[in-house]
Design a protein around this motif. Structure first.
Motif, PDB file in Angstrom:
ATOM      1  N   GLY A  38       0.745  -1.245   0.000  1.00 30.78           N
ATOM      2  CA  GLY A  38       0.000   0.000   0.000  1.00 30.78           C
ATOM      3  C   GLY A  38       0.777   1.298   0.000  1.00 30.78           C
ATOM      4  N   ARG A  39       2.087   1.250  -0.112  1.00 33.24           N
ATOM      5  CA  ARG A  39       2.867   2.490  -0.083  1.00 33.24           C
ATOM      6  C   ARG A  39       3.481   2.817  -1.431  1.00 33.24           C
ATOM      7  NH1 ARG A  39       6.775   0.746   4.543  1.00 33.24           N
ATOM      8  NH2 ARG A  39       6.556  -1.094   3.289  1.00 33.24           N
ATOM      9  N   PHE A  55      11.120   2.591   1.836  1.00 37.40           N
ATOM     10  CA  PHE A  55      11.686   1.374   2.378  1.00 37.40           C
ATOM     11  C   PHE A  55      12.653   1.770   3.474  1.00 37.40           C
ATOM     12  CE2 PHE A  55      14.803  -2.131   2.397  1.00 37.40           C
ATOM     13  CZ  PHE A  55      13.930  -3.175   2.670  1.00 37.40           C
ATOM     14  N   ASN A  56      12.453   1.233   4.664  1.00 38.56           N
ATOM     15  CA  ASN A  56      13.283   1.592   5.815  1.00 38.56           C
ATOM     16  C   ASN A  56      13.359   3.106   6.005  1.00 38.56           C
ATOM     17  OD1 ASN A  56      13.815  -1.036   6.545  1.00 38.56           O
ATOM     18  ND2 ASN A  56      15.710  -1.147   5.385  1.00 38.56           N
ATOM     19  N   ARG A  57      12.209   3.744   5.880  1.00 37.70           N
ATOM     20  CA  ARG A  57      12.082   5.200   6.066  1.00 37.70           C
ATOM     21  C   ARG A  57      12.871   6.024   5.062  1.00 37.70           C
ATOM     22  NH1 ARG A  57      12.541   4.827  12.479  1.00 37.70           N
ATOM     23  NH2 ARG A  57      10.518   3.896  12.831  1.00 37.70           N
ATOM     24  N   ARG A  58      13.154   5.423   3.921  1.00 39.99           N
ATOM     25  CA  ARG A  58      13.850   6.148   2.855  1.00 39.99           C
ATOM     26  C   ARG A  58      13.017   6.072   1.586  1.00 39.99           C
ATOM     27  NH1 ARG A  58      19.832   3.812   3.952  1.00 39.99           N
ATOM     28  NH2 ARG A  58      20.415   5.360   5.494  1.00 39.99           N
ATOM     29  N   THR A  59      13.056   7.143   0.831  1.00 46.58           N
ATOM     30  CA  THR A  59      12.387   7.154  -0.460  1.00 46.58           C
ATOM     31  C   THR A  59      13.262   6.410  -1.450  1.00 46.58           C
ATOM     32  OG1 THR A  59      11.416   9.293   0.071  1.00 46.58           O
ATOM     33  CG2 THR A  59      11.421   8.644  -2.241  1.00 46.58           C
ATOM     34  N   ARG A  89      17.851   6.724  -5.030  1.00 45.95           N
ATOM     35  CA  ARG A  89      18.159   5.378  -4.523  1.00 45.95           C
ATOM     36  C   ARG A  89      17.401   4.358  -5.354  1.00 45.95           C
ATOM     37  NH1 ARG A  89      17.205   8.003   0.398  1.00 45.95           N
ATOM     38  NH2 ARG A  89      19.127   8.299   1.569  1.00 45.95           N
ATOM     39  N   LEU A  90      18.137   3.542  -6.069  1.00 42.99           N
ATOM     40  CA  LEU A  90      17.544   2.452  -6.839  1.00 42.99           C
ATOM     41  C   LEU A  90      17.684   1.183  -6.018  1.00 42.99           C
ATOM     42  CD1 LEU A  90      19.094   3.341 -10.291  1.00 42.99           C
ATOM     43  CD2 LEU A  90      16.681   3.563  -9.667  1.00 42.99           C
ATOM     44  N   THR A  91      16.607   0.429  -5.900  1.00 40.55           N
ATOM     45  CA  THR A  91      16.635  -0.809  -5.120  1.00 40.55           C
ATOM     46  C   THR A  91      16.241  -1.977  -6.010  1.00 40.55           C
ATOM     47  OG1 THR A  91      14.333  -0.564  -4.414  1.00 40.55           O
ATOM     48  CG2 THR A  91      16.028   0.379  -2.979  1.00 40.55           C
ATOM     49  N   GLY A  92      16.472  -3.179  -5.494  1.00 41.06           N
ATOM     50  CA  GLY A  92      16.056  -4.381  -6.202  1.00 41.06           C
ATOM     51  C   GLY A  92      16.874  -4.688  -7.434  1.00 41.06           C
ATOM     52  N   LEU A  93      18.137  -4.298  -7.424  1.00 39.89           N
ATOM     53  CA  LEU A  93      18.993  -4.539  -8.593  1.00 39.89           C
ATOM     54  C   LEU A  93      19.538  -5.960  -8.581  1.00 39.89           C
ATOM     55  CD1 LEU A  93      19.254  -1.316  -8.150  1.00 39.89           C
ATOM     56  CD2 LEU A  93      21.271  -1.576  -9.549  1.00 39.89           C
ATOM     57  N   SER A  94      19.483  -6.601  -9.721  1.00 36.84           N
ATOM     58  CA  SER A  94      20.158  -7.878  -9.893  1.00 36.84           C
ATOM     59  C   SER A  94      21.621  -7.577 -10.227  1.00 36.84           C
ATOM     60  CB  SER A  94      19.515  -8.665 -11.039  1.00 36.84           C
ATOM     61  OG  SER A  94      19.723  -7.984 -12.272  1.00 36.84           O
TER      62      SER A  94
END
Length: 130
Positions: A38-39, A55-59, A89-94
């Motif tokens: 939901g976020r 995620f973890n209080r970070r955008t 911040r890019l997340t979920g990188l392979s």
């Protein structure tokens, strides 16, 4: 600035089409999880689904998924972060995405593994006893 909208059930088909092209991913790349958390906010650009999240209080911007001009999409994400005055911040990188990002933007990003954010698998006996 990218016009991100709250994730809606009506977005499922379009997001699922984009997810088909993303290869192996973590649990954050599932429409059900994205919707239930939901976020998440979503935008569609150049054949990709772009997410804007916390995620973890970070955008953060989970790595774009889809098929199309990835460089144009990443340029838009970088510009969006700059316009919002936030860190990109890019997340979920392979591993493949990490190499691609470094190839497209040599020396522009720092890469950090986040073990606390990794997916995990339970042993069946541990789950049964839980």
């Amino acid at each position: 600035m990218i016009d991100f909208q709250t994730l809606d059930l009506a977005d499922k088909e379009q997001i699922d089409r984009c997810l088909m092209h993303c290869g192996e991913r973590g649990c954050e790349f599932s429409f059900s999880n994205l919707y239930l958390w939901g976020r998440q906010q979503v935008a569609f650009l150049h054949g990709h689904a772009l997410l804007f999240s916390q995620f973890n209080r970070r955008t953060v911007y989970p790595f774009p998924v889809g098929k199309g001009d990835l460089k144009a999409v990443l340029d838009a994400v970088i510009a969006d972060a700059r316009e919002r005055g936030i860190v990109c911040r890019l997340t979920g990188l392979s591993a493949e995405n990490t190499m691609l990002l470094e190839e497209l933007y040599p020396g522009k990003f720092r890469f950090y593994p986040d073990r606390d954010g990794c997916d995990y698998v339970y042993a069946i006996d541990d789950l049964a006893e839980l």
